[in-house]
Design an enzyme around this catalytic site. Structure first.
Site, PDB file in Angstrom:
ATOM      1  N   ASP A  48      10.665   5.800 -13.132  1.00 47.57           N
ATOM      2  CA  ASP A  48       9.393   5.676 -12.429  1.00 47.57           C
ATOM      3  C   ASP A  48       8.303   5.498 -13.478  1.00 47.57           C
ATOM      4  OD1 ASP A  48       7.563   5.973 -10.181  1.00 47.57           O
ATOM      5  OD2 ASP A  48       9.176   7.149  -9.265  1.00 47.57           O
ATOM      6  N   ASP A  80       4.669   2.844  -9.857  1.00 53.38           N
ATOM      7  CA  ASP A  80       3.889   3.611  -8.889  1.00 53.38           C
ATOM      8  C   ASP A  80       2.534   2.946  -8.627  1.00 53.38           C
ATOM      9  OD1 ASP A  80       3.909   6.419  -7.609  1.00 53.38           O
ATOM     10  OD2 ASP A  80       1.947   6.383  -8.587  1.00 53.38           O
ATOM     11  N   GLU A 128       5.445  -0.664  -6.476  1.00 52.86           N
ATOM     12  CA  GLU A 128       4.999  -0.026  -5.231  1.00 52.86           C
ATOM     13  C   GLU A 128       3.573  -0.500  -4.975  1.00 52.86           C
ATOM     14  OE1 GLU A 128       4.277   4.347  -3.226  1.00 52.86           O
ATOM     15  OE2 GLU A 128       3.516   3.864  -5.199  1.00 52.86           O
ATOM     16  N   HIS A 168      10.582   9.169  -0.923  1.00 48.77           N
ATOM     17  CA  HIS A 168      10.094  10.559  -0.978  1.00 48.77           C
ATOM     18  C   HIS A 168       8.736  10.732  -0.301  1.00 48.77           C
ATOM     19  CE1 HIS A 168       8.247   8.362  -4.197  1.00 48.77           C
ATOM     20  NE2 HIS A 168       7.360   9.324  -4.341  1.00 48.77           N
ATOM     21  N   ASP A 169       8.130   9.639   0.166  1.00 54.39           N
ATOM     22  CA  ASP A 169       6.827   9.706   0.834  1.00 54.39           C
ATOM     23  C   ASP A 169       6.917   9.470   2.340  1.00 54.39           C
ATOM     24  OD1 ASP A 169       5.527  10.031  -1.634  1.00 54.39           O
ATOM     25  OD2 ASP A 169       5.291   7.858  -1.901  1.00 54.39           O
TER      26      ASP A 169
HETATM   27  C1  NOJ Z   1       2.959   6.999  -4.869  1.00 54.33           C
HETATM   28  C2  NOJ Z   1       4.072   7.972  -4.984  1.00 54.33           C
HETATM   29  O1  NOJ Z   1       5.206   7.473  -4.349  1.00 54.33           O
HETATM   30  C3  NOJ Z   1       3.587   9.273  -4.407  1.00 54.33           C
HETATM   31  O2  NOJ Z   1       4.608  10.218  -4.262  1.00 54.33           O
HETATM   32  C4  NOJ Z   1       2.480   9.777  -5.273  1.00 54.33           C
HETATM   33  O3  NOJ Z   1       1.926  10.940  -4.692  1.00 54.33           O
HETATM   34  C5  NOJ Z   1       1.383   8.741  -5.450  1.00 54.33           C
HETATM   35  N1  NOJ Z   1       1.892   7.426  -5.690  1.00 54.33           N
HETATM   36  C6  NOJ Z   1       0.508   9.108  -6.615  1.00 54.33           C
HETATM   37  O4  NOJ Z   1       1.228   8.944  -7.808  1.00 54.33           O
END
Ligand code: NOJ
Length: 610
Positions: free
Chosen positions: A128, A236, A307, A380-381
């Site tokens: 990551d 990210d 992302e 994970h989100d």
């Molecule tokens: C995206 C990530 O997937 C998330 O888990 C994170 O809180 C935010 N970016 C900030 O890094």
């Protein structure tokens, strides 16, 4: 202040960035060497995956101990969420040392062993890359915050209070932007009399990518990881790195929404000024030239996925066009936002299947000639898909998890499996705020309740969507704490672990696990799954998702009933396909097709090849 016109992005497509021929060829993700087009990626969220030392938090040695689970599933790549040194304000997405490993997770030697363990099993490792922001405890920020004259002051976004206001008082923030994690995006720093920008938590200050020293420091760090053997990066919120800057150096205000329900922040949406910003493509191309084009230590091309919240199809096409040399693929947010209500993610609505089909089809078609898709339901989100769009009742959990898997895995693109998805793990959906740990959830709760919303209202929003639904520990067995830890887990285990766990799933040939294993095998075995053209069938049908993939004279047909009621559909022109080979099915006793007519039980899906 008025919003400036974004500066035009330099168009570098087709230009020779002046690399050596060798680097040029290695970074060229043409079909021949783009191994990732037929790959499947598995995401490990290390905190919740496997705990080797009984402290209740997953770690690298825990991951190493489970590599054979991943190998038997058949995935090609492991994406590891951050394991770097971090105060853990956002579970590691707040990094204080990019080249150090947080002692909670292990050591650099453990990473080396993980890389070797993966490579020896024919798998690769994606790290990551979190470089829109650092932790406020990163040495760069510590130096930047030390004084206005610090040589690193400009590595972050520092701005004076708004004219006419006193620093620290409400309204003095340099812009009115709302943070992703509630409140303002600006933190007052009384020691130096300025604010710093944090799109996420206060402890996640945004790096200033306008500064070339910042970019070079990031590239040097990436090269260091590549030399250590990693095979790629998941980047990210990488489309937030370029911000719109006015001529006078200020950042523009957003438009404040009107008629907001109680509890919704009065801060404004600043995203037009930091999403897909004016220099994004330039920065990504520079990163490609400086790092990615040189390939992995193995000599293969790297795999890269950005992302990108708020990315449009048009932007994604640019980012993933191999000729432009930016990234291989992006994570779009459009399909996972399709059930958001007017209040956003905290107001989920029931899924309207035709909307989801239209959206996925738009991206399939839009990236067919140029570019490449990533395919995901979970990470994970996101809440667990079997609870969100499937049916997690005892009756339908397995079939609905399988059918959702089938729909996704036979699309064109690189599929991502999030830990536990291969078991059909479900949301936990706690109704008490005290059960949650996630910073986004906790901040949203405080902001809403202090804005006048009731606990009941707020929890009704949080239960189905909080990120902690994805973060409950991986369910390995029916032993205490699901075999995740011998200690007390940092976040409670989903109580359904005696029935839903890896040991049981591996032992049961009809489990979600074996269905996912078969889906992954199909991608590896059939070029039509990898490269075939996509066509959506039955776009308006409210229960059934159906599409074809075609390559040469082969046609693959996928048909899935994504509902808890039976469905009968006619598939014009598909009689020959349904008479072909049944590649995969959820139900062994499915009703035989009758010409073009297919009858499906609740959550039944099939794929045929002819
Ligand atoms: C995206 C990530 O997937 C998330 O888990 C994170 O809180 C935010 N970016 C900030 O890094």
């Amino acid at each position: 202040m008025t919003s400036p016109e974004p500066k035009p992005a330099p168009d570098h497509a087709g230009t020779d960035p002046g690399r050596s021929d060798d680097a040029h060829t290695r970074g060229d993700a043409s079909r021949g060497n783009a191994w990732w087009r037929s790959a499947v990626v598995y995401q490990v969220y290390p905190r919740s995956f496997a705990d080797s030392d009984g402290d209740g938090i997953g770690d690298l040695r825990g991951v190493i101990a489970k590599l054979d689970h991943l190998r038997s599933l058949g995935v090609d790549v492991v994406w590891l969420s951050p394991i770097f040194t971090s105060p853990q304000a956002d579970n590691g997405y707040d990094i204080s040392d990019y080249q150090g490993i947080d002692p909670t997770f292990g050591s650099l030697e453990d990473v080396d062993e993980l890389v070797a363990g993966l490579h020896s099993r024919g798998m690769r490792l994606v790290m990551d890359l979190v470089v829109n922001h650092t932790s406020d405890e990163h040495q760069w920020f510590v130096e930047s915050a030390a004084s206005k004259d610090s040589p690193k002051r400009d590595w972050y976004w520092w701005r004076p209070p708004r004219e006419g206001f006193v620093g620290g008082e409400r309204g003095a923030e340099p812009t009115n932007w709302h943070s992703f994690f509630s409140g303002s995006t600006w933190q007052w720093h009384p020691e130096t009399g300025e604010y710093y920008l944090h799109l996420f938590a206060r402890k996640q200050p945004d790096l200033n990518w306008e500064n070339p020293e910042v970019r070079q420091a990031v590239y040097a760090m990436m090269r260091w990881w590549v030399a250590r053997g990693v095979d790629g990066f998941r980047m990210d919120v990488i489309n937030l790195i370029s911000k719109v800057v006015c001529d006078d150096g200020a950042l523009p205000d957003g438009v404040v929404g009107t008629d907001l329900p109680a509890g919704v922040s009065r801060y404004a949406d600043g995203s037009p000024f930091y999403t897909n910003g004016p220099r994004l493509h330039e920065f990504l191309h520079e990163m490609h030239t400086e790092v990615l084009a040189h390939g992995a230590a193995s000599g293969d091309v790297l795999i890269t996925v950005g992302e990108m919240p708020g990315v449009t199809l048009e932007e994604a096409r640019k980012v993933t066009d191999p000729a432009r040399r930016e990234l291989d693929m992006v994570f779009t947010f459009e399909h996972v936002g399709i059930d958001h209500g007017p209040g956003g993610k905290w107001a989920l609505r029931p899924l309207h299947l035709p909307d989801l089909k239209a959206n996925l089809a738009r991206w399939q078609e839009g990236l067919m000639a140029v570019g490449w898709n990533s395919l995901y339901w979970n990470n994970h989100d996101q809440p667990r898909v079997v609870s969100r769009w499937g049916d997690d009742s005892a009756e339908h959990r397995v079939a609905s998890a399988k059918s959702l898997g089938t729909v996704l895995h036979l699309l064109r693109g690189t599929p991502y499996v999030y830990q536990g998805e291969e078991l059909g793990m479900t949301n936990v959906g706690w109704s008490q705020i005290g059960s949650y740990q996630d910073i986004e959830t906790l901040n949203y709760y405080s902001e809403s309740v202090s804005g006048g919303a009731s606990d009941g209202e707020v929890m009704a929003g949080i239960g189905p969507v909080s990120r902690d639904n994805a973060r409950t520990p991986m369910q390995w067995s029916d032993t205490p704490h699901a075999g995740f830890t011998t200690g007390t887990p940092w976040l409670a285990v989903n109580p359904n672990y005696p029935a839903v766990n890896a040991e049981a799933a591996v032992a049961d040939p009809d489990s979600v696990f074996h269905h996912y294993r078969r889906l992954i095998e199909l991608r590896h075995a059939h070029e039509v799954v990898v490269e075939g053209d996509f066509a959506l069938l039955l776009p308006d049908h409210e229960q059934v998702f159906a599409y074809t993939r075609s390559l040469g004279d082969e046609t693959l047909l996928m048909v899935a009933n994504l509902s808890s009621a039976p469905a009968v559909v006619d598939l014009p022109g598909q009689a020959a396909t349904v008479a072909g080979t049944l590649l995969i099915a959820t139900h062994a006793d499915g009703a035989p097709a009758d010409g073009e007519r297919v009858s499906l039980a609740p959550w039944e899906s099939r794929a045929y090849l002819a």
